[in-house]
Design an enzyme around this catalytic site. Sequence first.
Site, PDB file in Angstrom:
ATOM      1  N   HIS A 161      23.667  17.208  48.733  1.00  8.16           N
ATOM      2  CA  HIS A 161      23.816  16.492  49.994  1.00  8.16           C
ATOM      3  C   HIS A 161      22.779  16.943  51.026  1.00  8.16           C
ATOM      4  O   HIS A 161      22.788  18.085  51.456  1.00  8.16           O
ATOM      5  CB  HIS A 161      25.233  16.708  50.521  1.00  8.16           C
ATOM      6  CG  HIS A 161      25.725  15.648  51.446  1.00  8.16           C
ATOM      7  ND1 HIS A 161      25.614  14.304  51.175  1.00  8.16           N
ATOM      8  CD2 HIS A 161      26.341  15.720  52.655  1.00  8.16           C
ATOM      9  CE1 HIS A 161      26.154  13.603  52.162  1.00  8.16           C
ATOM     10  NE2 HIS A 161      26.590  14.441  53.079  1.00  8.16           N
TER      11      HIS A 161
ATOM     12  N   ASP B 142      24.457  14.571  44.390  1.00 12.58           N
ATOM     13  CA  ASP B 142      25.280  14.313  45.568  1.00 12.58           C
ATOM     14  C   ASP B 142      26.155  13.093  45.297  1.00 12.58           C
ATOM     15  O   ASP B 142      25.647  12.019  44.988  1.00 12.58           O
ATOM     16  CB  ASP B 142      24.365  14.057  46.772  1.00 12.58           C
ATOM     17  CG  ASP B 142      25.123  13.669  48.026  1.00 12.58           C
ATOM     18  OD1 ASP B 142      26.351  13.889  48.076  1.00 12.58           O
ATOM     19  OD2 ASP B 142      24.486  13.157  48.955  1.00 12.58           O
TER      20      ASP B 142
ATOM     21  N   SER C 254      23.469  12.370  55.923  1.00  6.06           N
ATOM     22  CA  SER C 254      24.809  11.861  55.727  1.00  6.06           C
ATOM     23  C   SER C 254      25.080  10.746  56.741  1.00  6.06           C
ATOM     24  O   SER C 254      24.293   9.816  56.849  1.00  6.06           O
ATOM     25  CB  SER C 254      25.815  13.005  55.842  1.00  6.06           C
ATOM     26  OG  SER C 254      27.047  12.654  55.314  1.00  6.06           O
TER      27      SER C 254
END
Length: 494
Positions: free
Chosen positions: A454, A429, A178
Amino acid sequence: MSSSLLCLVFLFFTIVAEATYSPGGFHHLSSLRQNKKASKSKPKLPFETRYFPQNLDHFSFTPESYKVFYQKYLINNRFWRKGGPIFVYTGNEGDIDWFATNTGFMSDIAPKFRALLVFIEHRFYGESMPFGKKLHKSPETLGYLSSQQALADYAILIRSLKQNLSSEASPVVVFGGSYGGMLAAWFRLKYPHITIGALASSAPILHFDNIVPLTSFYDAISQDFKDASVNCFNVIKRSWEELDAISTKKNGLPELSKKFRTCKGLHSQYSTRDWLMGAFVYTAMVNYATAANFMAPLPGYPVEEMCKIVDKFPRGSSNLDCAFAAASLYYNYSGSEKCFKIEQQTDDHGLDGWQWQACTEMVMPMSCSNQSMFPPYDNDYEAFKENCMSRYGVKPRPHWITTEFGGMKIETVLKRFGSNIIFSNGMQDPWSRGGVLKNISSSIVALVTKKGAHHADLRAATKDDPEWLKEQRRQEIAIIEKWISDYYRDLKED
């Protein structure tokens, strides 16, 4: 969309409203906070906790720049031998223990590579507070919170660590998911003399400057639900009208409080909208193939499980009742919650600094189209800018990230000077559509899976992992192995 709506984390702050997003993977919504009982408990990690004396400002030489704060990092040397590789996780916008707990891939492969593991906490998050937890709210102190300062922190800490270990020839590979994945990729580009390669998982480095369509985030979530069940998608899409209709009634708030089983009476109709949206957004993000407890305890493929709940309702049922039942899977999968604290917010993972980053450099504009399952809205940069000025007294710099790190015509640019980066993404995601999805060169590769969520590849392996996830990790291991073998070969030739 209401001006009170808070929206998603590892990356951003958009206002149409007052929406906060961060790609770390967590909305700054009541949704994250509601699950503190499940996610706050910290399992004992196989790491030693250390603190590194770090300069406040790496880019000026004023007296205050030499102020020292203590940056937290975690280290595990169980499998390492001097001269062996060092695997470093570039910390996200939160408590580093949280990310270490959910990044088991590094621990899984450490024995094979005989690697030293290091997880470095990002400044102004977790325990790494230059001015303490109470004194970092002003722009005068928050001005030292930026991705550039964080990358410099990592570079200085890694160099010092290698010197102290008398192992300066050890190759360093950085990992991140991320926002941490963005930092890993940028660290490789900015500090190629310190790291030989980067695994950037679910890193939406193209979510800036209108490089990707502004609707891509919510479009991806909507597609996840539509793929699970068209009926489920339509029911959720229709539920917002019912919510608005109840809200306009004379006793609308008490009725919503009862319908949503709130622990206390609601003060705003938009709290329920935020609560519902948070559940659907986060569930799409963590739509892992197996049961997990990253954002909240959830079963495998929770989007499908949500839609099964919706599809079991008889025809003619209230769309809002269906949506509430589906959202309850996210907030109350354990069944232990007797009521929901929709308006009582806490910050259990120390994410508050993201709002500053989103108001300054991490400007990731979004909008929501009529085709999505969410209430539509257009990106309003002027409202966003005014909100940031009101909150912090600073103007956003919407073009700074692409100026500092690139992003425009990334295939052409990185092909000329970049190398040794893995961009991994799972197309379920919502952040994936802002990621690098095609190979740029022979050494800057995109590993894309149809079902991945994710940074699923960074999670610890389980016996129930699907074959596509196992194969993605095998490819990552093979690439990292080549980086390291090439490095040692070159070292011998020198």
